[in-house]
Every structure is written in structure tokens, then in C-alpha cells.
Design a protein around this motif. Structure first.
Motif, PDB file in Angstrom:
ATOM      1  N   PHE A   1       4.303   1.959   2.180  1.00  0.00           N
ATOM      2  CA  PHE A   1       5.289   2.845   1.575  1.00  0.00           C
ATOM      3  C   PHE A   1       4.663   4.221   1.388  1.00  0.00           C
ATOM      4  CE2 PHE A   1       6.090  -1.482   0.148  1.00  0.00           C
ATOM      5  CZ  PHE A   1       7.448  -1.629   0.369  1.00  0.00           C
ATOM      6  N   SER A   2       5.505   5.212   1.177  1.00  0.00           N
ATOM      7  CA  SER A   2       5.000   6.556   0.910  1.00  0.00           C
ATOM      8  C   SER A   2       5.927   7.292  -0.031  1.00  0.00           C
ATOM      9  CB  SER A   2       4.852   7.353   2.206  1.00  0.00           C
ATOM     10  OG  SER A   2       6.134   7.676   2.743  1.00  0.00           O
TER      11      SER A   2
ATOM     12  N   ARG B   1      12.127   6.200  -4.848  1.00  0.00           N
ATOM     13  CA  ARG B   1      11.430   7.344  -4.239  1.00  0.00           C
ATOM     14  C   ARG B   1      10.504   6.923  -3.099  1.00  0.00           C
ATOM     15  NH1 ARG B   1       8.188  11.002  -8.263  1.00  0.00           N
ATOM     16  NH2 ARG B   1       7.641  11.944  -6.246  1.00  0.00           N
ATOM     17  N   LEU B   2      10.263   5.641  -2.988  1.00  0.00           N
ATOM     18  CA  LEU B   2       9.311   5.151  -1.997  1.00  0.00           C
ATOM     19  C   LEU B   2      10.002   4.911  -0.660  1.00  0.00           C
ATOM     20  CD1 LEU B   2       7.290   2.624  -4.174  1.00  0.00           C
ATOM     21  CD2 LEU B   2       6.578   4.902  -3.458  1.00  0.00           C
ATOM     22  N   ARG B   3       9.435   5.466   0.380  1.00  0.00           N
ATOM     23  CA  ARG B   3       9.947   5.265   1.737  1.00  0.00           C
ATOM     24  C   ARG B   3       9.174   4.125   2.386  1.00  0.00           C
ATOM     25  NH1 ARG B   3       9.528   9.599   6.798  1.00  0.00           N
ATOM     26  NH2 ARG B   3      10.408   8.201   8.388  1.00  0.00           N
ATOM     27  N   ALA B   4       9.888   3.175   2.985  1.00  0.00           N
ATOM     28  CA  ALA B   4       9.244   2.031   3.639  1.00  0.00           C
ATOM     29  C   ALA B   4       8.894   2.367   5.085  1.00  0.00           C
ATOM     30  CB  ALA B   4      10.155   0.814   3.595  1.00  0.00           C
ATOM     31  N   HIS B   5       7.705   1.959   5.496  1.00  0.00           N
ATOM     32  CA  HIS B   5       7.237   2.197   6.865  1.00  0.00           C
ATOM     33  C   HIS B   5       6.953   0.883   7.596  1.00  0.00           C
ATOM     34  CE1 HIS B   5       6.631   6.584   6.215  1.00  0.00           C
ATOM     35  NE2 HIS B   5       6.422   6.184   4.973  1.00  0.00           N
ATOM     36  N   GLY B   6       7.440  -0.228   7.081  1.00  0.00           N
ATOM     37  CA  GLY B   6       7.238  -1.511   7.743  1.00  0.00           C
ATOM     38  C   GLY B   6       5.983  -2.224   7.276  1.00  0.00           C
TER      39      GLY B   6
ATOM     40  N   SER C   1       0.847  -1.189   0.000  1.00  0.00           N
ATOM     41  CA  SER C   1       0.000   0.000   0.000  1.00  0.00           C
ATOM     42  C   SER C   1       0.884   1.241   0.000  1.00  0.00           C
ATOM     43  CB  SER C   1      -0.915   0.007   1.231  1.00  0.00           C
ATOM     44  OG  SER C   1      -1.804  -1.090   1.203  1.00  0.00           O
ATOM     45  N   VAL C   2       0.450   2.268  -0.720  1.00  0.00           N
ATOM     46  CA  VAL C   2       1.285   3.456  -0.905  1.00  0.00           C
ATOM     47  C   VAL C   2       0.514   4.723  -0.561  1.00  0.00           C
ATOM     48  CG1 VAL C   2       2.786   4.723  -2.471  1.00  0.00           C
ATOM     49  CG2 VAL C   2       2.484   2.255  -2.777  1.00  0.00           C
ATOM     50  N   VAL C   3       1.077   5.521   0.340  1.00  0.00           N
ATOM     51  CA  VAL C   3       0.543   6.845   0.642  1.00  0.00           C
ATOM     52  C   VAL C   3       1.268   7.849  -0.248  1.00  0.00           C
ATOM     53  CG1 VAL C   3       0.286   8.651   2.380  1.00  0.00           C
ATOM     54  CG2 VAL C   3      -0.043   6.251   3.016  1.00  0.00           C
TER      55      VAL C   3
ATOM     56  N   GLU D   1       3.873 -13.925  -5.577  1.00  0.00           N
ATOM     57  CA  GLU D   1       4.605 -13.892  -4.317  1.00  0.00           C
ATOM     58  C   GLU D   1       6.108 -13.719  -4.489  1.00  0.00           C
ATOM     59  OE1 GLU D   1       1.853 -16.135  -1.042  1.00  0.00           O
ATOM     60  OE2 GLU D   1       3.383 -17.342  -2.044  1.00  0.00           O
ATOM     61  N   ASP D   2       6.617 -13.921  -5.697  1.00  0.00           N
ATOM     62  CA  ASP D   2       8.058 -13.747  -5.899  1.00  0.00           C
ATOM     63  C   ASP D   2       8.427 -12.305  -6.252  1.00  0.00           C
ATOM     64  OD1 ASP D   2       6.859 -13.776  -8.373  1.00  0.00           O
ATOM     65  OD2 ASP D   2       8.316 -15.104  -9.319  1.00  0.00           O
ATOM     66  N   VAL D   3       7.439 -11.414  -6.321  1.00  0.00           N
ATOM     67  CA  VAL D   3       7.718 -10.002  -6.590  1.00  0.00           C
ATOM     68  C   VAL D   3       7.919  -9.281  -5.260  1.00  0.00           C
ATOM     69  CG1 VAL D   3       6.832  -7.850  -7.560  1.00  0.00           C
ATOM     70  CG2 VAL D   3       6.375 -10.028  -8.720  1.00  0.00           C
ATOM     71  N   PRO D   4       9.069  -8.619  -5.037  1.00  0.00           N
ATOM     72  CA  PRO D   4       9.314  -7.916  -3.772  1.00  0.00           C
ATOM     73  C   PRO D   4       8.258  -6.832  -3.530  1.00  0.00           C
ATOM     74  CG  PRO D   4      11.352  -8.149  -5.019  1.00  0.00           C
ATOM     75  CD  PRO D   4      10.235  -8.557  -5.930  1.00  0.00           C
ATOM     76  N   PRO D   5       7.894  -6.586  -2.263  1.00  0.00           N
ATOM     77  CA  PRO D   5       6.860  -5.589  -1.952  1.00  0.00           C
ATOM     78  C   PRO D   5       7.140  -4.214  -2.531  1.00  0.00           C
ATOM     79  CG  PRO D   5       7.319  -6.930  -0.027  1.00  0.00           C
ATOM     80  CD  PRO D   5       8.329  -7.317  -1.055  1.00  0.00           C
ATOM     81  N   LEU D   6       8.410  -3.780  -2.529  1.00  0.00           N
ATOM     82  CA  LEU D   6       8.742  -2.458  -3.061  1.00  0.00           C
ATOM     83  C   LEU D   6       8.420  -2.365  -4.546  1.00  0.00           C
ATOM     84  CD1 LEU D   6      10.013   0.339  -2.642  1.00  0.00           C
ATOM     85  CD2 LEU D   6      12.248  -0.693  -3.129  1.00  0.00           C
ATOM     86  N   GLU D   7       8.802  -3.381  -5.301  1.00  0.00           N
ATOM     87  CA  GLU D   7       8.509  -3.385  -6.736  1.00  0.00           C
ATOM     88  C   GLU D   7       7.006  -3.435  -6.973  1.00  0.00           C
ATOM     89  OE1 GLU D   7      10.588  -6.325  -8.983  1.00  0.00           O
ATOM     90  OE2 GLU D   7      12.517  -5.937  -7.989  1.00  0.00           O
TER      91      GLU D   7
END
Length: 388
Positions: A327-328, A306-311, A240-242, A282-288
């Protein structure tokens, strides 16, 4: 890992562990002068390599069923325990009518565990074959090919003991199951039973498990008791992305939501208003996945760096075991103008029924209204708090 095959016939109990299990479903001869197909099926499985393979064969070793109701219970248990259910249906109306097979097929053909085979000349199988085609069940016209389809994908197996045996490989291998199960193992809990109630699959030949539901009995170590008959529902984790544009005050901060019709909506307009996001393979990393979802649902191309991870956290703990990776990204004024110009443009995954619409709201308006659910409100709060 040494290979072995253990054949289990009624009324015998299965061994305490295995790496894979197959159930031989299909018609059983009604008289001694008709040869059974199961000995040949068992012999064909000798090519198995992948650890211990258990083969459930519903024909008693004595050839006689002494307890009809007990036989039903044994077969039901074996069908649930199997990783693959082989339906070989050499139907002969007089000697092997396969009435029970029809019932079992109707129960299990959508499970993701079934394989269907029948000689071309076998009568009254057209309806079953049509069902197999509709559900992407592998089919074959010889016993050899049917067994090959059944064993395909099972090797290497995965060792499961006691209650773990009830989790078929199709669910066991998913990251979502292993993530949930590892949490309980680490807490000292024990899975006593885990009957699969439902599996939803998609993708090529519907081999990708998207959702699964288990009916579980778990021994809770911290309380020294058994929590019985609890449904565990899960799916692949979300990203999820803010997306936000900072303002002089936090209340004036502009936030991007997407509006999408979902049948689950109980909002006044019948739509879900949520953060851009979703799940993929499931083999795609969350960031991608996060970057891909932003582009898919809003049209914006955001580089992953550019995406910041928040856990990550569970977002519906009383309903589902899955998590959201949060992410945001701060948007530029030009990106905000681009989004404003596309609020009347639908976005979504090509070739699917997904359709999303971009919305821009201030943080104050989101808090004051009832557009978003509590998890979304929490994720927004986390991102804006982290930024402070």
C-alpha cells in the motif's frame, strides 16, 4: 459428515484419510495383571463429533510387541500424523514407569499438539508438569478432563488424504498454509509427504501459529518428477506501506523508512531499515493491518481510505511462501514535519520488545546506499512507477 472412530494399533497402517487424529501417549503396563488406561480413553472419545477420528493406540491388539524396532517406527509415524498427542501419565514406578513417555514428552511438548494429564498422586511428574505450564500445554488431573482438552478445538475436523494427513490441524487451518497449498493444487502438483519440522506460536495459550516449516515431497506435474526433501517455511502475510512526499523530481521524493534492530540484520549498523508494516491475526484484512502498522511504527494516524493498494507478491520465494500486500499514501508537508520531529522517539507495539525509529530518505539516497534489501527496493520502485 458422518462421525466415526477408527482405532489403529501396531503394526496396522492408518486409513487413507481422516478429519482428525489423536495419539494416546503414556505408560503401557508391563504385565498382564495391570490394567491399561487406553480402553477407557478410547471409550471416552466416543463423544467425538466432527467426522472421521483416527485414534493411534500404541498397544498391539495381541498385547505383545513382536518387533521392537518396528514398534518404534510405528509410534514415531503416529506421533507425526496426530493432530493431538494425549499424554496421560498415571505413573507407577514398578508397573508403569513411563520411561519412554518421558522421551516422547521431551520431543513433543513444544509442538502445539500436546495435552498433558496425570492423577495428582502419580509420582515423578513434577518436571513434566512444569514443562507443560511453561509451554502453555493444556493440563488436567483426570482422564476424562484430559480427553476433553484433547478433543477441544479439533471439531470440526478437516478431511485430509494421503500426504495431506501429515499436516496437523494446527498448521492446516492457517491461511498461510492454505494459500501455499492451493497454489500447488491449482498447478496440478501433489503433496506426497509434509512432515512438520517447526511451529512457532504466540497469543492466548499460544494457539496462534505465526511461523511453520514443513519438510515436503511434492510431485511436480509440469515436470513429471518428484521434488523431495524440500523445506517450506511460511508465516502470516505482511502489509507494507510506502509513505512518501512528492517532490519536483522522482529522485527528490521523500520516503519514510523505519529502523529496527532485528537479529537477522547483516547490515553495517546491525539494524534493518524497512517500510512500515507487519502482520497481525489472520482475520484482520491487509488494509486494516497496514493502517495499524503505520500508527504503531511511526505514530502517524492514516485512515485506511487514504491507502492505495498495489497488489501482493511473494517477497522471499526461495526462502518463504508468505506474501506482502503493498500500500502507499502521499504525505502532507505537515505530516512530514511531524515525522521529522519524532526521529529521536522510539515507537513499537505496547508490551513487546519491538522498537522502531522513523527515518526520512530521498529516493536517490535509498537507491545509492545499501540500507534496504532488494524486496524493499522493489516495492518502492513499484509505488513510484505506479504514481508516474
Amino acid at each position: 459428515m458422518s462421525d466415526e472412530i477408527i482405532v489403529v494399533t501396531p503394526p496396522d497402517e492408518p486409513p487413507p484419510w481422516w478429519d482428525a487424529a489423536v495419539f494416546l501417549a503414556g505408560p503401557t503396563p508391563r504385565s498382564a495383571d495391570v490394567d491399561s488406561w487406553r480402553p477407557a480413553a478410547i471409550e471416552l472419545q466416543r463423544r467425538w463429533s466432527g467426522g472421521r477420528l483416527v485414534v493411534f493406540s500404541p498397544e498391539p491388539a495381541t498385547g505383545v510387541v513382536p518387533d521392537y524396532l518396528g514398534q518404534i517406527g510405528w509410534e514415531e509415524a503416529g506421533l507425526h500424523l496426530a493432530d493431538r498427542i494425549v499424554f496421560w501419565v498415571p505413573r507407577e514406578p514398578a508397573t508403569m514407569p513411563a520411561f519412554t513417555t518421558n522421551v516422547e514428552w521431551g520431543t513433543w511438548h513444544r509442538s502445539g499438539k500436546a495435552v498433558f494429564g496425570a492423577p495428582p498422586e502419580a509420582p515423578r511428574n513434577r518436571y513434566l508438569i512444569a514443562g507443560a505450564t511453561a509451554e502453555h500445554v493444556p493440563t488436567a488431573q483426570t482422564l476424562d478432563e484430559t480427553l476433553a482438552e484433547a478433543l477441544d478445538g479439533l471439531s470440526p475436523g478437516a478431511r485430509r488424504e494421503r500426504g495431506e494427513r501429515e499436516v496437523p490441524l494446527i498448521v492446516w487451518r492457517t491461511r498461510s498454509f492454505q494459500q501455499w497449498y492451493r497454489a500447488h493444487v491449482d498447478a496440478g502438483n501433489e503433496l506426497l509427504s509434509a512432515r512438520v519440522e517447526w511451529v512457532f506460536r504466540r497469543g492466548a495459550r499460544r494457539r496462534q501459529v505465526v511461523y511453520w516449516a514443513l519438510l515436503t515431497d511434492i510431485r511436480v506435474a509440469a515436470e513429471d518428477r518428484v521434488k523431495a526433501r524440500q523445506i517450506v517455511l511460511s508465516r502470516a502475510d505482511l502489509s507494507s506501506v510506502v509513505l512518501f512526499r512528492p517532490a519536483p523530481t522522482r529522485d527528490e521524493t521523500l520516503v519514510v523508512l523505519v529502523r529496527e534492530f532485528r537479529s537477522t540484520a547483516s547490515t553495517t549498523d546491525g539494524f534493518i531499515h524497512e517500510l512500515p508494516g507487519g502482520a497481525g491475526p489472520e482475520d484482520v484484512p491487509p488494509l486494516e493491518q497496514a493502517a495499524a502498522e503505520v500508527h504503531e511504527e511511526t505514530g502517524l494516524s492514516i485512515r485506511p481510505d487514504r491507502l492505495r493498494a498495489h497488489g501482493h507478491r511473494q517477497i522471499a520465494g526461495t526462502l518463504s511462501a508468505h506474501r506482502a500486500h503493498l500500500f502507499s499514501a502521499e504525505l502532507t508537508e505537515r505530516e512530514v514535519d511531524t515525522l521529522r520531529a519524532t526521529t529521536d522517539t522510539p515507537f513499537g507495539e505496547a508490551g513487546s520488545t519491538e522498537r522502531t525509529w522513523v527515518e526520512l530518505h530521498t529516493w536517490a539516497a535509498i537507491r545509492a546506499g545499501d540500507l534496504v534489501d532488494w524486496p524493499t527496493l522493489g516495492m518502492l520502485t513499484q509505488v513510484l512507477t505506479d504514481r508516474a
